[in-house]
Motif scaffolding. Structure first.
Motif: not given
Length: 259
Positions: A122-137
């Motif tokens: 369940l997520a709040a309307e202001n929540a977000s999901f990021i697969q941030a891994f590639s941003k740092i290799g």
């Protein structure tokens, strides 16, 4: 100093709160190992019939605390996955009780994938999901390459893993990544209401549902049909099944005990 993970039990729901709000609940070794201990408590405690995981402050979890990665005295990447995250993912999937992720803000990296491995997200309307891994290799870990393609399909999962796009809660619900979004106002109360509902349901049957879902990730159709047969027979032998049938016949609300 406050514990990095808070724990309490309310109406048979284990309330786990990731508690490093100044770091957006990013994980260090202490926090990961404490979470493992608390998940083990949830597994063994007869008081617990559902688990509710959320974050303190404005975020669910920003993933790994990179300060620990760069610390020469830290565990290093060769230990972080095997000792910190992989045990958490396996504990959540093997826990014979429903686990609700209440994503109250940003869920990034391993934080996102810990949420996505839970039974109901369940997520709040202001929540977000990021697969941030590639941003740092790096590559998605903590089950990201396993769960994400199964939740949203190969193309979307591949793109999100490679591009590291930020996905809003509404987008995540639309693509099937999560169950639903809820208003930010009273978010914790709303998610706890769902967790408490699960805690009043036939716990053994919910555990068997989870077992069947886990097996479906690798079984053939024929094998899965056979397992459904076996698990259904187990479910039919429970006191809760007898209570469910009796309550239906008597036109009353069933009272399940989890046995």
């Amino acid at each position: 100093m406050d514990a990095s993970v808070l724990f309490s039990i309310e109406d048979q729901v284990a309330c786990i709160t990731l508690n490093r709000p100044a770091k957006l609940n990013s994980f260090n070794r202490e926090m990961a190992l404490l979470l493992q201990q608390l998940l083990h408590t949830c597994h063994t405690s007869p008081e617990v019939r559902c688990v509710h995981i959320t974050g303190a402050g404005k975020g669910f979890s920003a993933g790994q605390d990179l300060a620990e990665v760069t610390d020469p005295d830290g565990p290093g990447m060769q230990r972080i996955l095997s000792e910190h995250y992989n045990p958490v993912i396996l504990q959540i999937r093997r826990l014979g009780k429903p686990v609700v992720a209440a994503v109250n803000g940003v869920a990034a990296g391993a934080g996102a994938n810990i949420a996505l491995c839970c039974d109901i997200v369940l997520a709040a309307e202001n929540a977000s999901f990021i697969q941030a891994f590639s941003k740092i290799g790096l590559i998605p870990d903590s089950g990201g390459t396993f769960f994400l393609p199964r939740l949203i399909g190969w193309q979307k999962a591949s793109a999100l893993a490679m591009l590291g796009d930020k996905v809003s809660a509404a987008e995540a619900a639309q693509m099937g990544m999560i169950y639903k979004t809820l208003p930010e106002e009273n978010f914790t109360a709303q998610t706890m209401a769902i967790a408490k509902q699960l805690a009043t349901m036939p716990t053994h049957a919910l555990a068997l549902i989870k077992q069947a879902m886990n097996s479906s990730l690798s079984n053939t159709l024929e094998t899965q049909l056979h397992q459904e047969d076996q698990l259904q027979q187990q479910a039919a032998r429970t006191a809760d099944f007898k209570e469910g049938i009796q309550a239906f016949m008597e036109k009353r609300t069933p009272v399940f005990t989890g046995s």
